[in-house]
Every structure is written in structure tokens, then in C-alpha cells.
Design an enzyme around this catalytic site. Structure first.
Site, PDB file in Angstrom:
ATOM      1  N   LYS A   1       0.823  -1.213   0.000  1.00  0.00           N
ATOM      2  CA  LYS A   1       0.000   0.000   0.000  1.00  0.00           C
ATOM      3  C   LYS A   1       0.855   1.260   0.000  1.00  0.00           C
ATOM      4  O   LYS A   1       0.443   2.285  -0.524  1.00  0.00           O
ATOM      5  CB  LYS A   1      -0.944   0.011   1.216  1.00  0.00           C
TER       6      LYS A   1
ATOM      7  N   LYS B   1     -10.299 -10.856  -5.296  1.00  0.00           N
ATOM      8  CA  LYS B   1     -11.361 -11.026  -4.304  1.00  0.00           C
ATOM      9  C   LYS B   1     -12.309  -9.835  -4.339  1.00  0.00           C
ATOM     10  O   LYS B   1     -11.907  -8.723  -4.664  1.00  0.00           O
ATOM     11  CB  LYS B   1     -10.730 -11.234  -2.920  1.00  0.00           C
TER      12      LYS B   1
ATOM     13  N   LYS C   1     -14.552  -4.142  -0.738  1.00  0.00           N
ATOM     14  CA  LYS C   1     -15.405  -2.963  -0.639  1.00  0.00           C
ATOM     15  C   LYS C   1     -14.742  -1.692  -1.142  1.00  0.00           C
ATOM     16  O   LYS C   1     -15.423  -0.746  -1.517  1.00  0.00           O
ATOM     17  CB  LYS C   1     -15.938  -2.783   0.785  1.00  0.00           C
TER      18      LYS C   1
HETATM   19  P1  ATP Z   1     -10.851  -3.351   2.223  1.00  0.00           P
HETATM   20  O1  ATP Z   1     -10.804  -3.041   0.765  1.00  0.00           O
HETATM   21  O2  ATP Z   1     -11.055  -2.155   3.089  1.00  0.00           O
HETATM   22  O3  ATP Z   1      -9.736  -4.245   2.693  1.00  0.00           O
HETATM   23  P2  ATP Z   1     -12.598  -5.659   2.488  1.00  0.00           P
HETATM   24  O4  ATP Z   1     -13.855  -5.850   1.692  1.00  0.00           O
HETATM   25  O5  ATP Z   1     -11.436  -6.537   2.167  1.00  0.00           O
HETATM   26  O6  ATP Z   1     -12.245  -4.128   2.351  1.00  0.00           O
HETATM   27  P3  ATP Z   1     -12.150  -5.848   5.356  1.00  0.00           P
HETATM   28  O7  ATP Z   1     -12.642  -4.759   6.258  1.00  0.00           O
HETATM   29  O8  ATP Z   1     -10.697  -5.897   5.004  1.00  0.00           O
HETATM   30  O9  ATP Z   1     -13.021  -5.804   4.009  1.00  0.00           O
HETATM   31  O10 ATP Z   1     -12.557  -7.255   5.971  1.00  0.00           O
HETATM   32  C1  ATP Z   1     -13.698  -7.453   6.763  1.00  0.00           C
HETATM   33  C2  ATP Z   1     -13.937  -8.941   6.883  1.00  0.00           C
HETATM   34  O11 ATP Z   1     -14.465  -9.465   5.662  1.00  0.00           O
HETATM   35  C3  ATP Z   1     -12.667  -9.757   7.158  1.00  0.00           C
HETATM   36  O12 ATP Z   1     -13.014 -10.790   8.062  1.00  0.00           O
HETATM   37  C4  ATP Z   1     -12.300 -10.316   5.791  1.00  0.00           C
HETATM   38  O13 ATP Z   1     -11.563 -11.549   5.886  1.00  0.00           O
HETATM   39  C5  ATP Z   1     -13.670 -10.534   5.182  1.00  0.00           C
HETATM   40  N1  ATP Z   1     -13.658 -10.437   3.722  1.00  0.00           N
HETATM   41  C6  ATP Z   1     -13.392  -9.331   3.007  1.00  0.00           C
HETATM   42  N2  ATP Z   1     -13.546  -9.576   1.695  1.00  0.00           N
HETATM   43  C7  ATP Z   1     -13.893 -10.886   1.579  1.00  0.00           C
HETATM   44  C8  ATP Z   1     -14.192 -11.736   0.465  1.00  0.00           C
HETATM   45  N3  ATP Z   1     -14.156 -11.294  -0.772  1.00  0.00           N
HETATM   46  N4  ATP Z   1     -14.519 -13.025   0.724  1.00  0.00           N
HETATM   47  C9  ATP Z   1     -14.555 -13.474   1.992  1.00  0.00           C
HETATM   48  N5  ATP Z   1     -14.301 -12.728   3.073  1.00  0.00           N
HETATM   49  C10 ATP Z   1     -13.973 -11.437   2.880  1.00  0.00           C
HETATM   50 MG    MG Z   2      -9.494  -6.285   3.221  1.00  0.00          MG
END
Ligand code: ATP
Ligand code: MG
Length: 342
Positions: free
Chosen positions: A117, A202, A205
Site C-alpha cells: 500500500k 477477491k 469494498k
Molecule cells: P478493504 O478493501 O477495506 O480491505 P474488504 O472488503 O477486504 O475491504 P475488510 O474490512 O478488510 O473488508 O474485511 C472485513 C472482513 O471481511 C474480514 O473478516 C475479511 O476476511 C472478510 N472479507 C473481506 N472480503 C472478503 C471476500 N471477498 N470473501 C470473503 N471474506 C472477505
Molecule cells: Mg481487506
């Protein structure tokens, strides 16, 4: 806390960096809700972690409320669980400093996520470097030595959890046994939900390309459109193989998560992609619609939401406060004496 089947504590944080998406719901939120009767569950909105990259203050405040309301709408019971906002429990930030004084620059700089990052930029926020140390505070504050504590982590957080354990171990060695070392556990179903438009990455968000991201609050017609347009694989066979058929396997994973069935088993029931997509769309909408109705009720009463979060932070403080006081004293910081105690 209410009584639970085990004394294990489970800690999950969600960063309000964007609107929650289907992967967050299926792999993190729903398993947390399902487990809340068995395990002492601590769930927090990690708003301070969202300060490590460029952010808009008003948006962050809105996303923090939104994430809390989604957890409640998904069925998290704020009496059974401790639901709170990280910044409303200042013990996290105080413990962060103690652990920054336990961690080294070298080990923080080596974190893969930081290197990715930061991209070598001088202008990167210092908090991006130290964020895994704040994560250590988030976890270590909630379990004293001898207690069992688990943290559901995807593989992208594995290295950070190792750092958390290393810091806990180092603190214990230097200052006396204080913190329990957390165990990492596979989150929920274990499925990794992939982006519908780009099944090689993956679902996330913060992805600015939203065509392949189903947001929990997307209206049903948008959800259907995104799923029906999901990228599938060259040959038209419905079979589960994430390596050679990532697109269709992702759809089977989503359906499997929603229905609580195995993706491989489901594959045998479909002859066409069209039928599979239609069923995935129906199943996802059936989960999201009632959640969205409850979300509308909850967010229609912001005073009540604020009250629920205040109660949650009080309970979190009751757990974290005494642990922090012990850690401070062990490091040689003087306890606060009451001015009127003579
Ligand atoms: P960011 O882009 O901010 O990293 P993110 O969608 O990856 O967003 P996080 O806040 O990092 O979300 O993760 C929140 C929870 O959701 C964690 O437990 C993470 O393992 C899970 N998670 C995030 N994306 C996925 C996905 N695509 N499939 C399964 N679990 C996910
Ligand atoms: Mg994440």
C-alpha cells in the site's frame, strides 16, 4: 457478558473503508451472528484503521454508522455480543502506544501489506506503518494470559496476526505474563468470495470498479443485474474448480454459502450458467431484502443506534480498562491516584 457454551472469546473488526459487500456479509458477518450464542463475541467497527489512508471525514462517520447498523440488521444481538466503535474505546489508542514501544520499526516495515500500500511513497501516513500494532492493541486488550481468544483472519491478515502474537509474547517476556496470545481461525465458511467481473481478484469494498461487487445495500434489481452479468468461463460446463473455472466456481461458492450447502454438491444440479445465475440472484436477494428492511428501521432511529453503540463501548471499556491498567503499571507507568484519596 451473557453465558456462552465456551469461555473462548472471538474478536472481529470491520473497517469502514467502504460500503460492506457480499463477501464481508457471507464470510465475516453471518458466521459471527451464527456463533454469537456459543462464543463470547466482540465485534467492532475499526474506524481508526480507516484513517491510515486518504479519507473523507463525513463519509467515514456515515460508513461507521452504516456498518454498525448492517451488523445489527444481520442479526447481531448487542446484548449477547459486545458491539462497539473502536475510537469510542480510547483504551485501544493508549495500548497502541505501549505496543509501539514494544514493536520495532524493522518488523513493522516488513509487513507485506504496508509495502504494497505504501509503494515506497514518503507521503504515506505514518499510521499505515503502525496499523498492525493498533490491531495488536485491538486484540490483546481483550484477553488476559490463560484465556482462549480467537481471531477469524483471511490469509491477507495472517502476517499481521503473527505480529500480534510476537508483540504479546515479547511484552509478556519483558514485563511479566499479561496478555493471552490469540489463535487465528479460518473465517466462517472459509470461502473467499471473488469479484463477479474479475473472478481472479477477491470481492472488495474499496474496489473503485463496482460492477463485480455486490454491496449489501444494493437494491435488488442492481444485485440481480450484477449477478446475471457475472463473468463465467469459456466452456459451458457447470463444474466446481476454482483454478480452471473461477467464475462459475465463485457463483457456486456464493450459492453454497447462502444455502449452507457444499459448492461441489450444487454443481451437479445445474446444466446451464443461466439457470445457476438466476438461482444465485434469487438466493442473494432473499438474504439481502429482509436485511435491508431491518437496516432501514435501524438507521431510521439514529439516537437509538448511538445508544446501542454507547452501551457497547461501556462494556468494551469494562473489559479493556483493567487490562490496560495492568499493562501500564508493568511497563513502569504510574497508576492514577484519586486527588481526594489521602
Ligand atoms: P478493504 O478493501 O477495506 O480491505 P474488504 O472488503 O477486504 O475491504 P475488510 O474490512 O478488510 O473488508 O474485511 C472485513 C472482513 O471481511 C474480514 O473478516 C475479511 O476476511 C472478510 N472479507 C473481506 N472480503 C472478503 C471476500 N471477498 N470473501 C470473503 N471474506 C472477505
Ligand atoms: Mg481487506
Amino acid at each position: 457478558m451473557e453465558t456462552h457454551r465456551t469461555s473462548t472469546r472471538r474478536i472481529t473488526g470491520i473497517q469502514p473503508t467502504g460500503h460492506l459487500q457480499l463477501g464481508n456479509l457471507l464470510a465475516a458477518v453471518r458466521p459471527m451472528v451464527a456463533g454469537q450464542h456459543d462464543v463470547h463475541t466482540l465485534a467492532f467497527i475499526a474506524d481508526q484503521h480507516a484513517l491510515t489512508v486518504d479519507h473523507d471525514p463525513a463519509r467515514l462517520a456515515g460508513l461507521t454508522r452504516e456498518a454498525a447498523a448492517i451488523l445489527l440488521a444481520a442479526g447481531l444481538d448487542p446484548v449477547r455480543c459486545v458491539l462497539f466503535v473502536q475510537s469510542q474505546v480510547p483504551e485501544h489508542a493508549v495500548a497502541h502506544y505501549l505496543l509501539e514501544s514494544t514493536a520495532t520499526f524493522g518488523e513493522s516495515r516488513r509487513m507485506i501489506q504496508f509495502r504494497e500500500k505504501a509503494g515506497g511513497q514518503e507521503s504515506v501516513r505514518l499510521s499505515l506503518l503502525t496499523y498492525p500494532v493498533l490491531m495488536a492493541a485491538d486484540i490483546l486488550l481483550y484477553a488476559g494470559v490463560g484465556q482462549d481468544v480467537e481471531v477469524p483472519v483471511g490469509e491477507d491478515q495472517g502476517q499481521h496476526l503473527e505480529l500480534v502474537r510476537a508483540l504479546g509474547r515479547r511484552f509478556n517476556r519483558r514485563y511479566g505474563l499479561t496478555f493471552a496470545l490469540p489463535r487465528g481461525v479460518q473465517p466462517g465458511s472459509g470461502a473467499r468470495i471473488m469479484d463477479l467481473a474479475e473472478p481472479g481478484r477477491k470481492m472488495e469494498k474499496t474496489n473503485p470498479a463496482t460492477a463485480g461487487v455486490v454491496f449489501v445495500l444494493d437494491p435488488p434489481d442492481v444485485v440481480r443485474r450484477k449477478i446475471l452479468r457475472a463473468v463465467t468461463d469459456g466452456d459451458r460446463v457447470v463444474a466446481y474448480d476454482p483454478v480452471t473455472r473461477p467464475g462459475v466456481s465463485n457463483l457456486l461458492d456464493i450459492l453454497g454459502c447462502v444455502l449452507g450447502r457444499s459448492a461441489t454438491g450444487l454443481a451437479g444440479e445445474y446444466q446451464t450458467y443461466a439457470r445457476l445465475k438466476a438461482d444465485v440472484a434469487d438466493a442473494v436477494v432473499a438474504v439481502l431484502e429482509p436485511l435491508q428492511r431491518r437496516f432501514a428501521d435501524i438507521s431510521g432511529d439514529p439516537a437509538e443506534l448511538a445508544r446501542v453503540l454507547a452501551a457497547g463501548s461501556e462494556r468494551a471499556t469494562a473489559l479493556a480498562g483493567p487490562m490496560l491498567a495492568v499493562a501500564q503499571q508493568r511497563m513502569g507507568l504510574l497508576p492514577v491516584a484519586h486527588a481526594d484519596a489521602r
